[in-house]
Write an enzyme that holds these catalytic residues in place. Structure first.
Site, mmCIF file in Angstrom:
data_model
loop_
_atom_site.group_PDB
_atom_site.id
_atom_site.type_symbol
_atom_site.label_atom_id
_atom_site.label_comp_id
_atom_site.label_asym_id
_atom_site.label_seq_id
_atom_site.Cartn_x
_atom_site.Cartn_y
_atom_site.Cartn_z
ATOM 1 C CG HIS A 116 60.582 51.733 17.257
ATOM 2 N ND1 HIS A 116 59.882 50.609 17.598
ATOM 3 C CD2 HIS A 116 59.671 52.664 16.915
ATOM 4 C CE1 HIS A 116 58.589 50.833 17.479
ATOM 5 N NE2 HIS A 116 58.429 52.083 17.060
ATOM 6 C CG ASP A 128 61.982 48.005 18.475
ATOM 7 O OD1 ASP A 128 61.935 47.955 17.218
ATOM 8 O OD2 ASP A 128 61.569 48.973 19.132
ATOM 9 C CB SER A 167 56.063 54.595 17.244
ATOM 10 O OG SER A 167 56.235 53.498 16.381
#
Ligand SMILES: *[C@@H]1O[C@H](CO)[C@@H](O)[C@H](O)[C@H]1NC(C)=O
Ligand SMILES: *[C@@H]1O[C@H](CO)[C@@H](O)[C@H](O)[C@H]1NC(C)=O
Ligand SMILES: *[C@@H]1O[C@H](CO)[C@@H](O)[C@H](O)[C@H]1NC(C)=O
Ligand SMILES: *[C@@H]1O[C@H](CO)[C@@H](O)[C@H](O)[C@H]1NC(C)=O
Ligand SMILES: *[C@@H]1O[C@H](CO)[C@@H](O)[C@H](O)[C@H]1NC(C)=O
Ligand SMILES: *[C@@H]1O[C@H](CO)[C@@H](O)[C@H](O)[C@H]1NC(C)=O
Length: 552
Positions: A525, A522, A285
């Protein structure tokens, strides 16, 4: 006479004998070729079978509505305006990853959740996290120290503005010093022209002369290159601004290498460079993060967004792994293929159970779709953790052997070698340029991704990363790339990204009010616009024709 006859008899016999031998040899060869050729198809069939099984076993795919950033109805209007919906090119099933059966895995499946933070039914993405958490644990403490010093200074607005004002002036000084470099370069260039082996030399020289990993982030008002409003393709998981993040400085930093300048990204020029080509990102990702950044950066050059459409007729959702966006006027596509490990996620029987395995001796079965690329950007690293690989117990498979236990780094190395030999065998050197982006650091403070680790308070890059440790996995990647026949360009972004504790979605990876945003941050990312834009500027830098050297 007699002798002659016997001689001719003998020679005839000999002839007949050798004819028999050679024809049976030919037959044998043909037969074995046939056997070899037909075996893979048998294999394929088995795989196909396994897939079907996996699909049947797997939990129902989560619906589009829960997964997409934009819900089906709400913003469908402008989305429809944007993309001409094409007929499906291939069955959606073929692109599906069979999710691991294990509930524990589901919780942090990066691509299905971490990416897809929206999920009401599954925990958000954190996904990559603990990879780095392991390697970063040591770093973490030091960083917290560093961060706390920073904190003391930060609240003072005046100081911040001062710093900002200072920054441009520093830049100016560098510009002049660069001019000198330029002059030297242009002098050297004319001499170079005479040389024959120029291309390789220049490339080597450029890389030798300029270590782009050494440098610093300078505040630059002219960034970002796009916004959440100008790029409708940003996934909810990366769309920090739309999710309510208020501070904006994180979009405004430019990476300034110590010894050279990276040219500012020019979308028109980039599109010219990839005219008629396929630019393909393959990986986890974080590569998806970079791919979306690239799409957004390129959208800037497109006046009529209708001229960009998803060739599979889908919107970006967390659910599906593969996408191909076409820029009509340039006849080029920018594609992403999910592959967490680059090798084949499979299943095998261990004892009486069928278990999820990873075929470290076999390339991801999606590889046929990447093969035709003109530019390929790979990554893998973040899924190679004990947590995501069942601690290596009955997980790694080679041939029919499922290793009862294998160390994650040994497995990583073997998988990379599998990848490397695939590239060497299958990639057309004349057509395709290959890049490998190394690992991106995460920045969880005060815990791990699933135990309260956070990064929300950071709104400025770290000042220094003296405690930076280049991850072992990156070392392995470099080692293996060096041994390859195919030249692979390393996008060496680990260190420069390590400063950017401020660049993660933290709690802005989901819409405000989402069940998870408060508890799980998060810090793996990156917000878009943001740090991956810089990775793409580096990619652009490498793709520019060599003559550009003189213009730098
Ligand atoms: C969404 O669209 C479907 C038909 O496309 C419709 O049946 C449904 O009522 C809509 N939902 C909302 C919330 O508008
Ligand atoms: C996907 O697979 C399922 C089960 O194998 C099948 O019923 C369905 O029709 C497939 N969908 C597509 C789009 O091929
Ligand atoms: C950041 O760097 C500047 C200049 O080198 C220094 O004065 C400042 O103390 C540093 N701040 C932190 C938090 O380390
Ligand atoms: C972009 O973010 C702002 C918040 O900063 C928000 O008001 C706006 O709606 C967002 N735009 C889009 C198109 O989502
Ligand atoms: C970007 O590239 C195009 C095509 O090469 C060129 O015409 C244009 O001037 C460039 N823009 C900038 C801002 O340099
Ligand atoms: C990549 O960057 C790291 C950290 O700056 C450095 O240690 C390493 O040597 C670099 N690798 C290459 C191939 O330049």
């Amino acid at each position: 006479m007699e002798r002659q006859r016997s001689f001719s008899l003998k020679s005839t016999r000999f002839l007949a004998f050798s004819l028999t031998i050679s024809s049976s040899l030919i037959f044998l060869t043909l037969f074995s070729i046939w056997v070899i050729k037909s075996t893979p198809s048998i294999h394929q069939e088995t795989h196909f079978h396994l897939n079907q099984l996996a699909l049947n076993l797997s939990p129902k795919p989560i619906t589009l509505e829960t997964l997409t950033g934009f819900s089906k109805n709400s913003s469908s209007k402008n989305v429809k305006d944007l993309f001409l919906i094409d007929a499906l090119n291939k069955p959606e099933n073929s692109t599906l990853f069979s999710p691991p059966p294990d509930e524990a895995y589901k919780a942090d499946d990066l691509d299905d959740n971490s990416d897809s933070t929206t999920g009401q039914e599954s925990a958000p993405a954190p996904s990559l996290e603990e990879v780095e958490v392991h390697s970063n644990e040591r770093i973490e403490e030091k960083k917290i120290e560093a961060a706390s010093t920073q904190k003391i200074e930060l609240p003072n607005d005046e100081q911040i503005t001062k710093k900002k004002i200072e920054a441009p002036s520093v830049e100016k000084i560098e510009v002049t010093s660069n001019e000198q470099i330029k002059k030297k370069k242009s002098g050297a260039a004319s001499a170079k022209k005479i040389e024959v082996t120029r291309d390789k030399r220049i490339e080597e020289k450029r890389l030798r002369n300029c270590d782009i990993t050494k440098g610093r982030w300078v505040y630059d008002e002219s960034y970002p290159l796009y916004t959440n409003a100008s790029c409708p393709l940003i996934d909810e998981g990366f769309d920090c601004m739309s999710n309510g993040r208020l501070d904006k400085d994180y979009m405004k930093w430019k990476w300034q290498p110590q010894d050279c300048d990276i040219p500012r990204f020019n979308a028109t020029k980039m599109l010219d460079l990839i005219r008629g080509k396929r630019l393909i990102f393959v990986g986890d990702s974080l590569n998806r993060n970079q791919w979306e950044s690239m799409l957004c950066m390129l959208m800037g050059a497109i006046r009529d967004p209708k001229k960009v459409y998803e060739t599979h007729g889908r919107r970006i959702t967390k659910e599906k792994g593969d996408y191909s966006f076409k820029f009509v006027d340039y006849k080029c596509t920018v594609e992403y293929y999910a592959s967490h490990f680059l090798v084949h996620e499979s299943k095998a029987r261990v004892g009486k159970k069928r278990v999820q395995t990873l075929r470290i001796d076999s390339i991801d079965r999606g590889s046929s779709r990447w093969r035709g690329a003109d530019i390929l950007i790979f990554n893998t690293a973040h899924w190679w953790t004990h947590y995501k690989t069942k601690a290596g117990i009955n997980y790694y498979q080679e041939g029919n052997l499922v290793h009862p236990q294998l160390d994650v780094s040994a497995a990583f190395r073997r998988a990379l070698m599998t990848w490397a030999s695939w590239v060497d065998k299958r990639i057309n050197l004349k057509k395709t340029r290959v890049f490998f982006r190394n690992s991106a650091p995460s920045h969880f403070r005060g815990g791990q991704w699933n135990s309260g680790g956070h990064c929300r308070e950071a709104t400025q890059p770290l000042n220094a990363t003296s405690s930076f440790i280049y991850p072992d996995k990156n070392g392995m990647v470099e080692e293996i790339i060096k041994q390859m026949k195919t030249p692979v360009t390393l996008l060496n972004i680990t260190r420069l990204s390590d400063y950017r504790i401020d660049g993660h979605p933290s709690m802005y990876g989901t819409k405000p009010g989402s069940r998870y945003s408060a508890n799980i941050q998060d810090c793996s990312h990156w917000c878009l616009p943001g740090v991956p834009d810089t990775w793409n500027e580096l990619l652009y830098f490498h793709l520019l024709p060599k003559e550009e050297d003189n213009l730098l």
